[in-house]
Design a protein around this motif. Structure first.
Motif, PDB file in Angstrom:
ATOM      1  N   GLY A  41      87.639  10.825   5.641  1.00  0.00           N
ATOM      2  CA  GLY A  41      86.944  12.003   6.135  1.00  0.00           C
ATOM      3  C   GLY A  41      87.752  12.865   7.076  1.00  0.00           C
ATOM      4  O   GLY A  41      87.205  13.768   7.717  1.00  0.00           O
TER       5      GLY A  41
ATOM      6  N   ARG B   9      83.867  22.734   9.884  1.00  0.00           N
ATOM      7  CA  ARG B   9      84.326  21.444   9.391  1.00  0.00           C
ATOM      8  C   ARG B   9      83.478  20.991   8.207  1.00  0.00           C
ATOM      9  O   ARG B   9      83.974  20.335   7.296  1.00  0.00           O
ATOM     10  CB  ARG B   9      84.248  20.407  10.504  1.00  0.00           C
ATOM     11  CG  ARG B   9      85.189  20.683  11.679  1.00  0.00           C
ATOM     12  CD  ARG B   9      86.653  20.459  11.293  1.00  0.00           C
ATOM     13  NE  ARG B   9      86.869  19.123  10.773  1.00  0.00           N
ATOM     14  CZ  ARG B   9      87.069  18.061  11.539  1.00  0.00           C
ATOM     15  NH1 ARG B   9      87.101  18.175  12.845  1.00  0.00           N
ATOM     16  NH2 ARG B   9      87.256  16.868  10.994  1.00  0.00           N
ATOM     17  N   HIS B  10      82.218  21.331   8.250  1.00  0.00           N
ATOM     18  CA  HIS B  10      81.320  21.010   7.147  1.00  0.00           C
ATOM     19  C   HIS B  10      80.519  22.263   6.817  1.00  0.00           C
ATOM     20  O   HIS B  10      80.069  22.977   7.705  1.00  0.00           O
ATOM     21  CB  HIS B  10      80.362  19.870   7.518  1.00  0.00           C
ATOM     22  CG  HIS B  10      81.058  18.599   7.860  1.00  0.00           C
ATOM     23  ND1 HIS B  10      81.427  17.669   6.913  1.00  0.00           N
ATOM     24  CD2 HIS B  10      81.478  18.104   9.054  1.00  0.00           C
ATOM     25  CE1 HIS B  10      82.037  16.656   7.504  1.00  0.00           C
ATOM     26  NE2 HIS B  10      82.082  16.886   8.796  1.00  0.00           N
ATOM     27  N   SER B  87      82.331  21.698  -4.847  1.00  0.00           N
ATOM     28  CA  SER B  87      82.200  20.728  -3.761  1.00  0.00           C
ATOM     29  C   SER B  87      83.502  19.939  -3.636  1.00  0.00           C
ATOM     30  O   SER B  87      83.936  19.289  -4.593  1.00  0.00           O
ATOM     31  CB  SER B  87      81.033  19.763  -4.034  1.00  0.00           C
ATOM     32  OG  SER B  87      79.804  20.444  -4.033  1.00  0.00           O
ATOM     33  N   ALA B  89      86.904  18.918  -0.442  1.00  0.00           N
ATOM     34  CA  ALA B  89      87.495  19.154   0.873  1.00  0.00           C
ATOM     35  C   ALA B  89      88.602  20.177   0.705  1.00  0.00           C
ATOM     36  O   ALA B  89      89.452  20.041  -0.180  1.00  0.00           O
ATOM     37  CB  ALA B  89      88.044  17.864   1.459  1.00  0.00           C
ATOM     38  N   THR B 110      87.864  21.517   5.650  1.00  0.00           N
ATOM     39  CA  THR B 110      86.453  21.927   5.572  1.00  0.00           C
ATOM     40  C   THR B 110      85.860  21.229   4.362  1.00  0.00           C
ATOM     41  O   THR B 110      86.376  21.363   3.252  1.00  0.00           O
ATOM     42  CB  THR B 110      86.304  23.447   5.396  1.00  0.00           C
ATOM     43  OG1 THR B 110      86.741  24.116   6.578  1.00  0.00           O
ATOM     44  CG2 THR B 110      84.835  23.818   5.127  1.00  0.00           C
ATOM     45  N   ARG B 111      84.797  20.507   4.603  1.00  0.00           N
ATOM     46  CA  ARG B 111      84.132  19.812   3.501  1.00  0.00           C
ATOM     47  C   ARG B 111      82.959  20.639   3.021  1.00  0.00           C
ATOM     48  O   ARG B 111      81.973  20.790   3.741  1.00  0.00           O
ATOM     49  CB  ARG B 111      83.719  18.410   3.944  1.00  0.00           C
ATOM     50  CG  ARG B 111      84.926  17.478   3.877  1.00  0.00           C
ATOM     51  CD  ARG B 111      84.890  16.310   4.836  1.00  0.00           C
ATOM     52  NE  ARG B 111      86.130  15.538   4.708  1.00  0.00           N
ATOM     53  CZ  ARG B 111      87.279  15.856   5.311  1.00  0.00           C
ATOM     54  NH1 ARG B 111      87.342  16.885   6.098  1.00  0.00           N
ATOM     55  NH2 ARG B 111      88.362  15.121   5.126  1.00  0.00           N
ATOM     56  N   THR B 113      79.911  21.330   0.524  1.00  0.00           N
ATOM     57  CA  THR B 113      78.927  20.699  -0.350  1.00  0.00           C
ATOM     58  C   THR B 113      78.054  21.787  -0.944  1.00  0.00           C
ATOM     59  O   THR B 113      77.477  22.602  -0.208  1.00  0.00           O
ATOM     60  CB  THR B 113      78.040  19.710   0.423  1.00  0.00           C
ATOM     61  OG1 THR B 113      78.861  18.699   1.018  1.00  0.00           O
ATOM     62  CG2 THR B 113      77.040  19.039  -0.523  1.00  0.00           C
TER      63      THR B 113
END
Lengths: 112, 115
Positions: A41, B9-10, B87, B89, B110-111, B113
């Motif tokens: 992660g 980041r997300h 989706s 990273a 940056t993830r 989804t």
């Protein structure tokens, strides 16, 4: 077209062992070879960069070698520790100015 | 000297929405690269930019994706009308010298989804 392969895909060792991670690339016309560490992660941490004119680089317990003629690089980790558990990626930098080409990585697990 | 910074980041988006990913390179670095890491895949190059110029976009999908690195401010990777397959990273890297000559330093990613 450059392809980078890393073997093994996963490796489990007990603490204290010395180990070698392998990286091979199909096009020997590289400018440099870079090893990275990636924790789950997280982003990538650069470990070692070997320029094409060099044979190896060392940092602490890590030693990376480069053999352009055979299309291979190895990352040697001495006296492994649980904190070394992560995925290790190698990436080839192309001479023609292309971007880094990554292998899929070796996931290392070091047990205490 | 702060490292490469990425935000958010997300990021969660619904299908059809737009995603904007930002990257601030290390101080003094004028070369920026974007990579994408799909689940169970390695990192794949997308685009290489210098200030106000796209140098190499050979890894960018032809549609819906665009990138810029303006004279002032961060580099932006923009994905229009996102689909579930987007989706992944997304990592940004910067270097002091042009690609192939300098070490690339990576941001935390940056993830994205897509629901």
């Amino acid at each position: 077209k450059q392809e980078v392969t890393q073997i093994p895909a996963a490796l489990s060792v007990p603490e204290g062992e010395n180990l070698v991670l392998n990286c091979s690339f199909t096009d020997s016309a590289i400018y440099n070879l870079q090893w990275f560490r990636q924790d789950p992660g997280k982003g990538l941490t650069s470990l070692l960069l070997i320029q094409s004119s060099q044979r190896e680089q060392t940092s602490g317990r890590l030693n990376a070698s480069l053999d352009k003629s055979s299309g291979r690089s190895t990352l040697y980790i001495a006296a492994s520790q649980p904190g070394d558990s992560a995925t290790y990626l190698c990436a080839a930098g192309g001479q023609a100015g292309t971007a880094l080409i990554f292998g899929k990585g070796t996931t290392l697990s070091v047990s205490s | 000297n702060a490292g490469v910074m990425q935000n958010p980041r997300h990021l969660v988006r619904r299908r059809g929405q737009e995603a904007r990913l930002r990257c601030s390179p290390m101080k003094g670095h004028s070369h920026v690269y974007w990579y994408r890491q799909l689940p169970e895949e390695g990192l794949k190059f997308m685009v290489y930019l210098q200030k106000e110029n796209i140098i190499d976009e050979s890894g960018m999908p032809k549609e819906r994706f665009s990138a810029e690195f303006p004279k002032e401010g961060p580099s932006i990777l923009r994905i229009q009308q996102v689909v579930r397959g987007d989706s992944a990273a997304y990592f940004c890297a910067s270097s002091l010298q042009r690609e192939g000559r300098g070490k690339q330093f990576f941001g935390p990613g940056t993830r994205l989804t897509v629901l």
